[in-house]
Design a protein around this motif. Sequence first.
Motif, PDB file in Angstrom:
ATOM      1  N   TRP A 115       0.783  -1.210   0.023  1.00 41.07           N
ATOM      2  CA  TRP A 115      -0.104  -0.026  -0.011  1.00 41.07           C
ATOM      3  C   TRP A 115       0.853   1.508   0.133  1.00 41.07           C
ATOM      4  N   ARG A 116       1.781   1.332   0.792  1.00 42.23           N
ATOM      5  CA  ARG A 116       2.893   2.470   0.809  1.00 42.23           C
ATOM      6  C   ARG A 116       3.423   2.562  -0.474  1.00 42.23           C
ATOM      7  N   ALA A 117       4.131   1.502  -1.258  1.00 46.25           N
ATOM      8  CA  ALA A 117       4.499   1.634  -2.327  1.00 46.25           C
ATOM      9  C   ALA A 117       3.719   2.048  -3.405  1.00 46.25           C
ATOM     10  N   ALA A 118       2.520   1.875  -3.299  1.00 49.29           N
ATOM     11  CA  ALA A 118       1.432   2.346  -4.305  1.00 49.29           C
ATOM     12  C   ALA A 118       1.392   3.832  -4.222  1.00 49.29           C
ATOM     13  N   GLU A 119       1.125   4.303  -2.943  1.00 53.17           N
ATOM     14  CA  GLU A 119       1.108   5.792  -2.538  1.00 53.17           C
ATOM     15  C   GLU A 119       2.074   6.667  -2.978  1.00 53.17           C
ATOM     16  N   LEU A 120       3.289   6.082  -3.093  1.00 55.51           N
ATOM     17  CA  LEU A 120       4.659   6.649  -3.527  1.00 55.51           C
ATOM     18  C   LEU A 120       4.610   6.702  -4.890  1.00 55.51           C
TER      19      LEU A 120
ATOM     20  N   VAL B  77      -8.464  -0.412 -20.376  1.00 63.12           N
ATOM     21  CA  VAL B  77      -7.368   0.242 -19.787  1.00 63.12           C
ATOM     22  C   VAL B  77      -6.216  -0.767 -20.573  1.00 63.12           C
ATOM     23  N   PRO B  78      -5.351  -0.040 -21.131  1.00 59.84           N
ATOM     24  CA  PRO B  78      -4.116  -0.517 -21.973  1.00 59.84           C
ATOM     25  C   PRO B  78      -2.968  -1.128 -21.135  1.00 59.84           C
ATOM     26  N   LEU B  79      -2.863  -0.588 -20.015  1.00 63.30           N
ATOM     27  CA  LEU B  79      -2.133  -1.180 -19.279  1.00 63.30           C
ATOM     28  C   LEU B  79      -2.452  -1.388 -17.691  1.00 63.30           C
ATOM     29  N   VAL B  80      -1.764  -2.490 -17.098  1.00 64.64           N
ATOM     30  CA  VAL B  80      -2.223  -2.498 -15.677  1.00 64.64           C
ATOM     31  C   VAL B  80      -0.882  -2.840 -14.876  1.00 64.64           C
ATOM     32  N   VAL B  81      -0.558  -2.507 -13.808  1.00 65.16           N
ATOM     33  CA  VAL B  81       0.525  -2.573 -13.142  1.00 65.16           C
ATOM     34  C   VAL B  81       0.244  -3.184 -11.814  1.00 65.16           C
ATOM     35  N   PHE B  82       0.439  -4.263 -11.397  1.00 58.92           N
ATOM     36  CA  PHE B  82       0.081  -4.878 -10.002  1.00 58.92           C
ATOM     37  C   PHE B  82       1.146  -4.688  -9.175  1.00 58.92           C
ATOM     38  N   LEU B  83       1.254  -4.327  -8.091  1.00 57.29           N
ATOM     39  CA  LEU B  83       2.230  -4.008  -7.035  1.00 57.29           C
ATOM     40  C   LEU B  83       1.934  -4.842  -5.933  1.00 57.29           C
ATOM     41  N   ASP B  84       2.672  -5.474  -5.260  1.00 60.38           N
ATOM     42  CA  ASP B  84       2.374  -6.269  -4.081  1.00 60.38           C
ATOM     43  C   ASP B  84       3.853  -6.489  -3.412  1.00 60.38           C
ATOM     44  N   ALA B  85       3.524  -6.530  -1.953  1.00 62.48           N
ATOM     45  CA  ALA B  85       4.874  -6.710  -1.024  1.00 62.48           C
ATOM     46  C   ALA B  85       4.903  -8.265  -0.865  1.00 62.48           C
ATOM     47  N   SER B  86       5.914  -8.726  -0.794  1.00 60.28           N
ATOM     48  CA  SER B  86       6.299 -10.135  -0.424  1.00 60.28           C
ATOM     49  C   SER B  86       7.178 -10.413   0.779  1.00 60.28           C
ATOM     50  N   VAL B  87       7.002 -11.459   1.453  1.00 57.06           N
ATOM     51  CA  VAL B  87       7.913 -11.708   2.800  1.00 57.06           C
ATOM     52  C   VAL B  87       8.962 -12.734   2.076  1.00 57.06           C
ATOM     53  N   GLU B  88       8.604 -13.149   0.891  1.00 54.47           N
ATOM     54  CA  GLU B  88       9.761 -14.003   0.116  1.00 54.47           C
ATOM     55  C   GLU B  88      11.045 -13.567  -0.233  1.00 54.47           C
TER      56      GLU B  88
ATOM     57  N   GLU C 183       1.952   6.960  -6.898  1.00 53.83           N
ATOM     58  CA  GLU C 183       0.775   8.073  -6.943  1.00 53.83           C
ATOM     59  C   GLU C 183       1.506   9.197  -6.898  1.00 53.83           C
ATOM     60  N   ALA C 184       2.078   9.250  -6.025  1.00 55.21           N
ATOM     61  CA  ALA C 184       2.694  10.953  -5.554  1.00 55.21           C
ATOM     62  C   ALA C 184       3.495  11.255  -6.726  1.00 55.21           C
ATOM     63  N   ARG C 185       4.241  10.478  -7.416  1.00 53.74           N
ATOM     64  CA  ARG C 185       5.448  10.735  -8.625  1.00 53.74           C
ATOM     65  C   ARG C 185       4.531  10.964  -9.550  1.00 53.74           C
ATOM     66  N   LEU C 186       3.478  10.609  -9.986  1.00 53.60           N
ATOM     67  CA  LEU C 186       2.786  10.549 -11.384  1.00 53.60           C
ATOM     68  C   LEU C 186       2.281  12.013 -11.304  1.00 53.60           C
ATOM     69  N   ALA C 187       2.054  12.338 -12.853  1.00 53.47           N
ATOM     70  CA  ALA C 187       1.358  13.678 -12.938  1.00 53.47           C
ATOM     71  C   ALA C 187      -0.283  13.383 -12.725  1.00 53.47           C
ATOM     72  N   ARG C 188      -0.632  14.345 -11.927  1.00 50.52           N
ATOM     73  CA  ARG C 188      -2.144  14.268 -11.516  1.00 50.52           C
ATOM     74  C   ARG C 188      -2.872  13.643 -12.676  1.00 50.52           C
ATOM     75  N   GLY C 189      -3.795  12.641 -12.785  1.00 50.07           N
ATOM     76  CA  GLY C 189      -4.643  12.287 -13.849  1.00 50.07           C
ATOM     77  C   GLY C 189      -4.068  11.314 -14.643  1.00 50.07           C
ATOM     78  N   ALA C 190      -2.719  11.087 -14.805  1.00 52.25           N
ATOM     79  CA  ALA C 190      -2.021  10.348 -15.497  1.00 52.25           C
ATOM     80  C   ALA C 190      -2.111   8.969 -15.226  1.00 52.25           C
ATOM     81  N   ALA C 191      -2.697   8.636 -14.269  1.00 49.86           N
ATOM     82  CA  ALA C 191      -2.891   7.103 -13.821  1.00 49.86           C
ATOM     83  C   ALA C 191      -4.077   6.985 -12.852  1.00 49.86           C
TER      84      ALA C 191
END
Length: 82
Positions: free
Chosen positions: A3-8, A37-48, A10-18
């Motif tokens: 979740w924190r990675a997703a927030e970071l 949607v032409p592109l999807v990025v899934f972001l997930d944290a892992s303990v592995e 989003e903060a770096r993207l231009a408003r409305g870019a994604a």
Amino acid sequence: MGWRAAELVEARLARGAADVSVCHQLTPESSTKLDGVPLVVFLDASVELAPGEVRKRAVEPAGLCIWSHHLTPGQLLRLARN
């Protein structure tokens, strides 16, 4: 951490870019957000992985499991394409 990675991101993207969506798990209802949607990025944290390590992999549409409300990224892509 995912979740924190997703927030970071989003903060770096231009408003409305994604559209950055944060969720606890992928559900069938999430597929409506992927319509057209032409592109999807899934972001997930892992303990592995070691702290700070990042792994990238392609996600392809996968078969659906009708007995569960939780989906993998591949299953969500399959559902969104149907």
